[in-house]
Structures are given as C-alpha cells and as structure tokens.
Design an enzyme around this catalytic site. Structure first.
Site, PDB file in Angstrom:
ATOM      1  N   THR A  12      14.415  32.775  61.869  1.00  0.00           N
ATOM      2  CA  THR A  12      14.519  33.105  60.435  1.00  0.00           C
ATOM      3  C   THR A  12      13.378  33.990  59.988  1.00  0.00           C
ATOM      4  O   THR A  12      13.565  34.915  59.190  1.00  0.00           O
ATOM      5  CB  THR A  12      14.501  31.802  59.601  1.00  0.00           C
ATOM      6  OG1 THR A  12      15.668  31.071  59.916  1.00  0.00           O
ATOM      7  CG2 THR A  12      14.477  32.087  58.114  1.00  0.00           C
ATOM      8  N   SER A  55      17.090  31.085  67.353  1.00  0.00           N
ATOM      9  CA  SER A  55      16.661  30.169  68.424  1.00  0.00           C
ATOM     10  C   SER A  55      17.792  29.277  68.919  1.00  0.00           C
ATOM     11  O   SER A  55      17.639  28.578  69.928  1.00  0.00           O
ATOM     12  CB  SER A  55      15.457  29.333  67.992  1.00  0.00           C
ATOM     13  OG  SER A  55      15.826  28.311  67.107  1.00  0.00           O
ATOM     14  N   THR A  86      13.064  28.036  63.990  1.00  0.00           N
ATOM     15  CA  THR A  86      12.634  26.641  63.881  1.00  0.00           C
ATOM     16  C   THR A  86      13.606  25.671  64.556  1.00  0.00           C
ATOM     17  O   THR A  86      13.215  24.573  64.943  1.00  0.00           O
ATOM     18  CB  THR A  86      12.475  26.225  62.399  1.00  0.00           C
ATOM     19  OG1 THR A  86      13.743  26.335  61.750  1.00  0.00           O
ATOM     20  CG2 THR A  86      11.446  27.075  61.696  1.00  0.00           C
ATOM     21  N   ASP A  87      14.879  26.076  64.691  1.00  0.00           N
ATOM     22  CA  ASP A  87      15.895  25.110  65.135  1.00  0.00           C
ATOM     23  C   ASP A  87      15.606  24.523  66.518  1.00  0.00           C
ATOM     24  O   ASP A  87      15.822  23.332  66.745  1.00  0.00           O
ATOM     25  CB  ASP A  87      17.286  25.754  65.119  1.00  0.00           C
ATOM     26  CG  ASP A  87      17.769  26.020  63.701  1.00  0.00           C
ATOM     27  OD1 ASP A  87      17.188  25.439  62.761  1.00  0.00           O
ATOM     28  OD2 ASP A  87      18.715  26.814  63.526  1.00  0.00           O
TER      29      ASP A  87
HETATM   30  N1  ASP Z   1      18.546  29.457  62.878  1.00  0.00           N
HETATM   31  C1  ASP Z   1      17.144  29.790  62.764  1.00  0.00           C
HETATM   32  C2  ASP Z   1      16.544  29.796  64.162  1.00  0.00           C
HETATM   33  O1  ASP Z   1      16.265  28.762  64.682  1.00  0.00           O
HETATM   34  C3  ASP Z   1      16.432  28.834  61.877  1.00  0.00           C
HETATM   35  C4  ASP Z   1      14.963  29.112  61.614  1.00  0.00           C
HETATM   36  O2  ASP Z   1      14.312  29.906  62.254  1.00  0.00           O
HETATM   37  O3  ASP Z   1      14.401  28.469  60.685  1.00  0.00           O
HETATM   38  O4  ASP Z   1      16.377  30.841  64.740  1.00  0.00           O
END
Ligand code: ASP
Length: 332
Positions: A12, A55, A86-87
């Site tokens: 993100t 991710s 973050t995922d």
């Molecule tokens: N879908 C995103 C990822 O994990 C979520 C994030 O980065 O907060 O790449």
C-alpha cells in the site's frame, strides 16, 4: 553518517489507484524517498527496487530474493530497510529471521495502511522511524517498525486490517518504541552466537489446516501426498477430536510414518499450545515424531518449517532445527 540500503517491494505504501479505483503498487523506491526529504539528516540512503508487488503475491521466492539482496550488500551497508505490504509483512519478517541469522546489522521492515501520497498517510512517519531505527546505535536483528513500535520479526503479527496500529508483538515486549519522537530501546541486542549466517533454501510444501468442530480425516488424507509438513491449528492448548481409535489420529500417524512433519498449534492468538494438559492432547503427543508449535506465532511456525525442511532432507534433522529457538521465536 550510517549507510542504509532501502529495498522497496511494493505494498500500500507504494500504491496508487488503478483506472478502476483499486490500489496497486506503482511508486518506485526513488519516488518513495522523495516523500521523506528529512531522511537526509538521519542517514545516507541508497535504494533498490527488489520487486513491486501487493504483498498478497509475496512468498518464498521473494523471501529468498530479499535475503540474497541483503547478503550481496551486507558488507557495504550498516543496515537495511525493506518497504513491504502489510498483509504478509509478518511472514516476510519471520522468513528473514530464519534466512539471515545472527545479523549484527538491523534489517527493518515497514509499510503503511495508507499510500505515501495521501494527505493523512502513516507512511511518512513509518518510513522515518524505520530509517531512524536502522541507523541507531544498538539496533539489531530483523524487526518490523510500525506506528511507533519496533517489533521482533519472529514475534510480529498483523492484528488490525485498517487502523494505523496494525501490528503487535505477541507475548513478548517490543524491542523499542518511539515516544514523542524519541527512540526508547527496551531490549538490548542479545549476545550473538557467531558471525551472520545466510541461508538460501526453503521448502514451500507446507500446509496449515484449521481444525473445525466435527471435522473428518478426509482433508488430511487428500493433502498428504502433496506436502512435506502439516500444521494442525487446534483449539485452546490443543488436542485431536475422535480419541485414541479415531480417524484423525490414524491420519496424523500416516503422515508421520511417511516421513512428513506434523506440528500441532493453536487457533488462539496468545500463550501457545501445550498438548500435555488434556487427554485429547496426550493421544496426539504420544505419536512418535509429533511436534508442537508451543508459543511460536503462526507466521514463525510456517516459515521455520520451510527453512528447516530446506536445510534438512530428513524429517528427524528438520524436526531438530524446528525445535531449536531462533531469535526469541520459542520462549517456553
Ligand atoms: N494489500 C496491501 C499489501 O499487503 C496492504 C498493505 O500494504 O497495507 O500489499
């Protein structure tokens, strides 16, 4: 001034809306750095784009690529910051904790819940804190820096899907925190067993099965030919439905007799498993070769199995590696 290498991987933090309005990575490492000009006062930064993925698409191949990039640059830098979605950040942090052991130079993962260009983003603060930690004297190990917390890679979990306070250190204190902009270290670097060690093999054929009330043994039988290790996420401190003569116990036994690993873990977030407490647990524990996750996080269990099986072809050797504590992954 310390030299820190930024390895950008997407997430993100580096995303912009696609034509249909959904977020996807589009911002590269150089552009990311332009959002934090204050970094010039913290450290000297060089940047590399490792890949640019949500991710959701990051797995063993990307973990190995990140470990390889760190290995190649290890002599030339004082620390590393990896920007990441973050995922699955907790999986990558755990995987790197096994692939790069006893590192004297900090390897810091960060990301954000809002993209870096958004006005009220958490990305700028997280980036600055990540670099400040990576450049700090006494920084150590593989850590996630997020929302003012510095969390050990083997103990980190994503616990909120939307709030800025997305990560938590499970059953273990934070390594450090940022309070009013000041870095306060809680846990000093442990004595290292030796020089940094890099590993370059993972066995991806690991499966996690969540026990459901009333579940039959069918899934275990179908999965067995395809995986080298099975993690059975049970209830509470752990046990197996069906008793000593049950089909589930026979199915677990078949995995073990095949030379595959079976790890009992728990669906409960805190305090881990202990198969010795209940009869339903004892029947499983008595099968020769059964392993327990105890208080390892689910991310640590899976990536440690992949690492252990990557190093040791035989089940006994891999089981021994799995049960040996690495960077505070196994506490009790
Ligand atoms: N879908 C995103 C990822 O994990 C979520 C994030 O980065 O907060 O790449």
């Amino acid at each position: 001034m310390k030299k820190i290498l930024l390895l950008a991987t997407g997430g993100t933090i580096a995303s912009r809306p696609t034509p249909r309005g959904a977020l996807a990575p589009a911002i590269d490492a150089a552009e990311l750095l332009r959002f934090v000009p204050e970094l010039r006062e913290v450290c000297a930064v060089e940047a590399r784009q490792l890949f640019n993925l949500d991710s959701t698409d990051v797995g063993p191949a990307q973990w190995l690529a990140a470990a390889r990039a760190i290995r190649e640059a290890y002599g030339a830098f004082d620390g590393f910051v990896i920007t990441h979605g973050t995922d699955t950040m907790a999986y990558t942090a755990a995987a790197l904790s096994y692939l790069v052991q006893d590192t004297a130079k900090p390897i810091v993962l960060t990301g954000s819940q809002r993209s870096v260009y958004v006005r009220d983003t958490d990305a700028r603060t997280n980036l600055l804190c990540a670099f400040r930690y990576a450049a700090a004297d006494g920084a150590w190990g593989v850590q996630i820096v997020f929302d003012g917390k510095v969390i050990l890679g083997t103990r980190a979990r994503k616990v909120r899907s939307k709030s800025y306070n997305a990560f938590q250190s499970i059953d273990w204190p934070e390594s450090a925190v940022f309070r009013d902009g000041t870095l306060i270290p809680f846990l000093p670097a442990p004595a290292r067993a030796g020089p940094v060690r890099f590993y370059d093999r993972l066995e991806a054929r690991v499966f996690v099965l969540r026990l459901l009330p009333g579940m039959t043994a069918r899934a275990l039988e179908l999965l067995r030919p395809h995986y080298r290790a099975l993690v059975l996420e049970g209830f509470g401190v752990g046990g197996l439905p069906g008793g000593a003569g049950g089909a589930l116990l026979a199915a677990v036994d078949a995995w073990l007799r095949d030379g595959r690993l079976v790890v009992f873990s728990t669906q409960v977030q805190h305090e881990g498993s202990d198969l010795s407490v209940y009869e339903v647990g004892r029947i499983a524990r008595e099968l020769p070769g059964v392993l327990e996750a105890r208080d390892m996080t689910p991310e640590a269990v899976v990536t440690k199995l992949m690492w252990a099986l990557g190093q040791c072809g035989d089940a006994v050797g891999a089981a021994r590696l799995f049960q040996t504590p690495v960077q505070f992954d196994l506490l009790v």
